[in-house]
Design a protein around this motif. Structure first.
Motif, mmCIF file in Angstrom:
data_model
loop_
_atom_site.group_PDB
_atom_site.id
_atom_site.type_symbol
_atom_site.label_atom_id
_atom_site.label_comp_id
_atom_site.label_asym_id
_atom_site.label_seq_id
_atom_site.Cartn_x
_atom_site.Cartn_y
_atom_site.Cartn_z
ATOM 1 N N PHE A 56 2.652 -16.580 -10.487
ATOM 2 C CA PHE A 56 3.714 -17.126 -11.331
ATOM 3 C C PHE A 56 4.730 -16.053 -11.693
ATOM 4 C CE2 PHE A 56 5.081 -18.117 -15.801
ATOM 5 C CZ PHE A 56 5.948 -19.145 -15.481
ATOM 6 N N LYS A 57 4.227 -14.857 -12.004
ATOM 7 C CA LYS A 57 5.153 -13.774 -12.335
ATOM 8 C C LYS A 57 6.076 -13.477 -11.152
ATOM 9 C CE LYS A 57 5.789 -8.978 -13.534
ATOM 10 N NZ LYS A 57 5.255 -7.610 -13.581
ATOM 11 N N ASP A 58 5.536 -13.454 -9.956
ATOM 12 C CA ASP A 58 6.364 -13.205 -8.772
ATOM 13 C C ASP A 58 7.466 -14.251 -8.653
ATOM 14 O OD1 ASP A 58 4.822 -11.024 -8.137
ATOM 15 O OD2 ASP A 58 3.588 -12.077 -6.659
ATOM 16 N N GLU A 59 7.115 -15.518 -8.884
ATOM 17 C CA GLU A 59 8.092 -16.603 -8.773
ATOM 18 C C GLU A 59 9.199 -16.443 -9.816
ATOM 19 O OE1 GLU A 59 8.934 -20.273 -6.568
ATOM 20 O OE2 GLU A 59 7.606 -18.553 -6.288
ATOM 21 N N VAL A 60 8.818 -16.146 -11.061
ATOM 22 C CA VAL A 60 9.787 -15.982 -12.142
ATOM 23 C C VAL A 60 10.708 -14.790 -11.862
ATOM 24 C CG1 VAL A 60 10.093 -15.493 -14.596
ATOM 25 C CG2 VAL A 60 8.307 -17.071 -13.860
ATOM 26 N N CYS A 61 10.122 -13.678 -11.442
ATOM 27 C CA CYS A 61 10.920 -12.473 -11.164
ATOM 28 C C CYS A 61 11.878 -12.703 -10.005
ATOM 29 C CB CYS A 61 10.009 -11.283 -10.881
ATOM 30 S SG CYS A 61 9.103 -10.692 -12.333
ATOM 31 N N ASN A 62 11.447 -13.423 -8.990
ATOM 32 C CA ASN A 62 12.339 -13.732 -7.864
ATOM 33 C C ASN A 62 13.509 -14.597 -8.317
ATOM 34 O OD1 ASN A 62 10.757 -12.321 -6.046
ATOM 35 N ND2 ASN A 62 9.564 -14.108 -5.424
ATOM 36 N N PHE A 63 13.243 -15.539 -9.212
ATOM 37 C CA PHE A 63 14.310 -16.400 -9.731
ATOM 38 C C PHE A 63 15.371 -15.576 -10.443
ATOM 39 C CE2 PHE A 63 16.151 -18.792 -13.275
ATOM 40 C CZ PHE A 63 16.677 -19.896 -12.615
ATOM 41 N N PHE A 64 14.934 -14.729 -11.369
ATOM 42 C CA PHE A 64 15.910 -13.947 -12.139
ATOM 43 C C PHE A 64 16.577 -12.868 -11.281
ATOM 44 C CE2 PHE A 64 13.433 -15.608 -15.823
ATOM 45 C CZ PHE A 64 14.493 -16.252 -16.444
ATOM 46 N N LYS A 65 15.886 -12.389 -10.251
ATOM 47 C CA LYS A 65 16.522 -11.445 -9.319
ATOM 48 C C LYS A 65 17.662 -12.139 -8.574
ATOM 49 C CE LYS A 65 16.812 -7.648 -6.793
ATOM 50 N NZ LYS A 65 17.741 -8.051 -5.720
ATOM 51 N N THR A 66 17.453 -13.397 -8.210
ATOM 52 C CA THR A 66 18.511 -14.152 -7.533
ATOM 53 C C THR A 66 19.715 -14.332 -8.454
ATOM 54 O OG1 THR A 66 16.903 -15.340 -6.180
ATOM 55 C CG2 THR A 66 19.066 -16.347 -6.419
ATOM 56 N N LEU A 67 19.468 -14.662 -9.723
ATOM 57 C CA LEU A 67 20.578 -14.794 -10.676
ATOM 58 C C LEU A 67 21.341 -13.477 -10.796
ATOM 59 C CD1 LEU A 67 19.174 -16.923 -13.656
ATOM 60 C CD2 LEU A 67 20.210 -17.691 -11.520
ATOM 61 N N GLN A 68 20.604 -12.385 -10.861
ATOM 62 C CA GLN A 68 21.238 -11.071 -10.977
ATOM 63 C C GLN A 68 22.095 -10.767 -9.751
ATOM 64 O OE1 GLN A 68 18.569 -7.642 -10.845
ATOM 65 N NE2 GLN A 68 19.786 -6.616 -12.419
ATOM 66 N N ASP A 69 21.576 -11.077 -8.573
ATOM 67 C CA ASP A 69 22.329 -10.832 -7.337
ATOM 68 C C ASP A 69 23.634 -11.615 -7.312
ATOM 69 O OD1 ASP A 69 20.301 -9.170 -6.509
ATOM 70 O OD2 ASP A 69 19.366 -10.646 -5.180
ATOM 71 N N CYS A 70 23.617 -12.785 -7.946
ATOM 72 C CA CYS A 70 24.801 -13.649 -7.956
ATOM 73 C C CYS A 70 25.643 -13.447 -9.210
ATOM 74 C CB CYS A 70 24.382 -15.110 -7.831
ATOM 75 S SG CYS A 70 23.508 -15.495 -6.297
ATOM 76 N N GLU A 71 25.324 -12.408 -9.978
ATOM 77 C CA GLU A 71 26.036 -12.074 -11.215
ATOM 78 C C GLU A 71 26.066 -13.244 -12.192
ATOM 79 O OE1 GLU A 71 29.670 -9.695 -10.801
ATOM 80 O OE2 GLU A 71 29.305 -9.656 -8.635
ATOM 81 N N VAL A 72 24.934 -13.906 -12.289
ATOM 82 C CA VAL A 72 24.763 -15.002 -13.247
ATOM 83 C C VAL A 72 23.961 -14.469 -14.430
ATOM 84 C CG1 VAL A 72 23.753 -17.279 -13.655
ATOM 85 C CG2 VAL A 72 24.851 -16.768 -11.457
ATOM 86 N N THR A 73 24.504 -14.617 -15.635
ATOM 87 C CA THR A 73 23.853 -14.120 -16.846
ATOM 88 C C THR A 73 23.088 -15.254 -17.520
ATOM 89 O OG1 THR A 73 25.637 -12.518 -17.175
ATOM 90 C CG2 THR A 73 24.190 -12.968 -19.053
ATOM 91 N N PRO A 74 21.752 -15.164 -17.561
ATOM 92 C CA PRO A 74 20.967 -16.257 -18.163
ATOM 93 C C PRO A 74 20.798 -16.099 -19.667
ATOM 94 C CG PRO A 74 19.494 -14.665 -17.153
ATOM 95 C CD PRO A 74 20.892 -14.147 -16.931
ATOM 96 N N TYR A 75 20.811 -17.220 -20.368
ATOM 97 C CA TYR A 75 20.478 -17.288 -21.789
ATOM 98 C C TYR A 75 19.394 -18.358 -21.928
ATOM 99 C CZ TYR A 75 25.090 -15.065 -22.046
ATOM 100 O OH TYR A 75 26.169 -14.244 -21.852
ATOM 101 N N ILE A 76 18.204 -17.958 -22.345
ATOM 102 C CA ILE A 76 17.053 -18.849 -22.337
ATOM 103 C C ILE A 76 16.780 -19.393 -23.739
ATOM 104 C CG2 ILE A 76 14.667 -19.118 -21.596
ATOM 105 C CD1 ILE A 76 16.485 -18.066 -19.399
ATOM 106 N N PHE A 77 16.557 -20.702 -23.811
ATOM 107 C CA PHE A 77 16.146 -21.334 -25.066
ATOM 108 C C PHE A 77 14.803 -22.023 -24.850
ATOM 109 C CE2 PHE A 77 20.614 -20.750 -25.730
ATOM 110 C CZ PHE A 77 20.754 -20.556 -27.104
#
Length: 629
Positions: A56-77
């Motif tokens: 699960f950690k690998d999946e979550v980290c891959n998701f946020f790495k993709t956002l970072q690569d695309c210069e997408v800034t996440p805000y989590i609620f």
């Protein structure tokens, strides 16, 4: 209004815009995200053996790495306590989840589990929060449901919302709603993520519907608060060629567009449209529908009886949201477990710890404090007299323990709850102290009917504590011939092999599955108690020794066999072998010397739930009377 129904209507009518997400902020519904990532992972993450937290950690980290690569800034609620108005809906959903859990627990590896038959492992939310902390991702844990704050923040920051929640089709989100099913983050190209953007304005334009009536549509179509039983009236009047559920929604929308709303303000429009819709199917005015509409028109941020310092700790993820349910609602609904439903709930294993957690929040805590010194007693009484008119005395006691009490006192309360002595953990790394205390408590708690298989489960857990998935042995290709220079990695490689063997081909043994899920229940409750006591023991964290390394279901189930344990033990060398020997000393399953108490930690028969499984009425029926009042 099922998500699949409305989403299917929108997809069929192409009421969305094909977009590429890049260089933007993104407001993310945290619960929807971790559910989606766990359920849609490829390969599929384990649910039969209690979960796969490293995967699960690998999946979550891959998701946020993709956002970072695309210069997408996440805000989590993240959601906090549940809305009391949704209690019936939550109970219904829980029963449905229990049926899914039964199906998963009885499904053999060679059988295919029905699509949508998913149950989240009990520690996923805790793991998700630790990953967010490790990655430095901005997040907020809300006091109640996150929807109001998600919409407010999205419109303030002018960002789209990412979720699977049907309510975001109804809310007025200025920059639109991205459904997670259509957010193709694994198919990014040129640092852009393909997605489908839905906007309420486009939906209303297609149906020629006044946007002010969207909450009326949601309330009569069906949501968590209301559903209009129209006996097929709207579906029969629809000209849509779709299935019945689509016809029903289409008929409702067409009806609302014909409502005479001339000269009315938005509030009056909603009131008249609701009245006409109810009259159309022979129903009288109902306050339930009005309440449902109001949830969309003016979503209120939830209030809480908790003092500000407690609310702050909840918001930043340093305290579980369970405190909100316990203090404000005098109840708590724990996650459904995948286990044998013919036996008592595995939550009973953690009952003594849970009892301390409840009493610290709801009763006079002084009765729980072990051997207070005279100075400590005076300090506690002083804090009560100073603030008794402001905050309930039980919360004052927790405030004293969490803010002013020395670490030694807080640690003694934790030791009392788990019947352990942390002084025995000198040779255990800080990040393992809490899990080891949990393991001692868990193992002592099982001694009453202890079998050799239970000892095997213990050793499997201890070997899991030693294992490091970040080592080269997990990432390098397995070799049949190991060179001497590679021998130090043999342990990790062996563990990797066992995990891979267990993912698809291993049927959980009932006694092993029961023991491991009980350990997770004890771990979860101890983690939350430790938080409530302001972490007298270091919390396992992702950055150093995250507890996601402590439980990998496929690996531990495969390992819980005497021959396999001996085989793996032989590969231990150096620091890993020394750590394993220290862990065995503390958790000695034979002489009891490693246990902090010679007496067993037992749960009395009055604490059990008569074999009824995993419902708030049965598991915690005693809570509302004996623990929380």
């Amino acid at each position: 209004m099922e998500v699949s129904t409305l989403k299917k209507m929108i997809d069929d009518l192409c009421l969305y815009e094909e977009v590429n997400i890049e260089k933007t902020g993104l407001i993310i519904d945290g619960a929807a995200l971790y559910y989606s990532l766990y359920y849609t992972s490829d390969p599929k993450l384990d649910q039969r053996c209690g979960g796969d937290y490293p995967g699960f950690k690998d999946e979550v980290c891959n998701f946020f790495k993709t956002l970072q690569d695309c210069e997408v800034t996440p805000y989590i609620f993240l959601d906090g306590g549940s809305d009391p108005d949704k209690h019936k809906t939550l109970v219904y959903r829980r029963k449905d989840t229990e049926e899914k859990a039964k199906t998963i627990a009885t499904t053999k590896p060679e059988d295919v589990v029905l699509k949508g038959c998913n149950v989240l492992p009990p520690l996923v939310k805790d793991v998700f929060i630790e990953i967010l902390k490790e990655k430095g991702i901005e997040f907020k844990q809300c006091l109640g449901e996150a929807d109001p704050e998600v919409v407010s923040d999205a419109n303030q920051k002018q960002c789209p919302v990412l979720s699977i929640d049907k309510d975001f089709y109804i809310f007025d989100v200025h920059k639109g709603f991205l459904h997670l099913d259509n957010f193709e983050w694994k198919s990014k190209k040129d640092e852009k993520i393909p997605a489908k953007l839905y906007t309420r304005s486009k939906f209303c334009e297609h149906f020629k519907l006044d946007p002010a009536l969207m909450p009326v549509f949601a309330s009569i179509a069906g949501n968590d608060y209301s559903r209009l039983k129209d006996r097929g009236r709207f579906a029969n009047e629809s000209s849509s060629s779709g299935e019945y559920s689509i016809k029903r929604l289409d008929g409702m929308l067409r009806f609302l567009t014909k409502a005479n709303l001339d000269g009315l303000n938005d509030s009056q429009k909603r009131e008249r449209a609701l009245s006409q819709a109810l009259n159309h199917v022979g129903k009288k005015e109902n306050q339930t529908f009005k309440l449902s509409i109001q949830k969309y028109v003016q979503p209120e941020k939830p209030s809480s009886k908790l003092p500000s310092w407690v609310r702050k700790k909840v918001e930043i993820g340093k305290l579980t949201t369970s405190v909100i349910s316990v203090v404000d609602q005098k109840s708590m609904m724990p996650p459904v477990l995948v286990e044998d439903f013919s036996q008592r709930s595995s939550y009973t294993a953690a009952y003594p710890i849970r009892q301390y957690f409840y009493k610290l929040l709801t009763k006079d805590v002084q009765a729980l404090l072990p051997d207070l010194s005279s100075d400590e007693q005076k300090n506690l009484q002083l804090q009560r007299h100073k603030r008794v008119s402001v905050v309930h005395v039980s919360i004052l006691s927790v405030w004293y323990l969490s803010v002013q009490a020395p670490e030694g006192l807080r640690r003694r309360v934790f030791e009392e709850a788990l019947q352990v002595q942390t002084s025995a953990l000198e040779n255990i790394p800080d990040q393992l102290k809490l899990p080891v205390c949990v393991t001692v408590f868990w193992f002592n708690n099982l001694k009453l009917g202890q079998k050799a298989e239970t000892v095997h489960c213990l050793h499997a857990l201890l070997l899991g504590f030693v294992c490091d998935p970040n080592s080269p042995g997990w990432s390098q290709l397995l070799q049949f011939q190991l060179h001497k220079s590679d021998y130090s990695d043999e342990f990790e490689r062996k563990m990797k092999t066992l995990k891979d063997e267990g993912v698809n081909n291993w049927q959980p043994q009932p006694h092993v599955a029961k023991a491991f899920i009980q350990w997770q229940c004890c771990m979860r409750q101890s983690l939350h108690l430790n938080q409530l006591l302001c972490s007298p023991l270091p919390e396992p964290q992702c950055a150093r020794f995250c507890f996601i390394r402590l439980y990998c279901g496929p690996l531990l189930h495969r390992l819980a066999d005497e021959d396999k344990i001996e085989e793996v033990q032989k590969t231990l060398r150096g620091e890993k072998k020394e750590l394993y020997e220290n862990l065995k000393t503390v958790c000695n399953p034979y002489s009891g010397e490693g246990s902090s108490q010679s007496s067993r930690v037992e749960v009395s028969s009055t604490d059990m739930d008569n074999g009824k499984k995993n419902t708030i009425h049965n598991i915690f029926s005693h809570t509302s009377t004996s623990e929380l009042q």
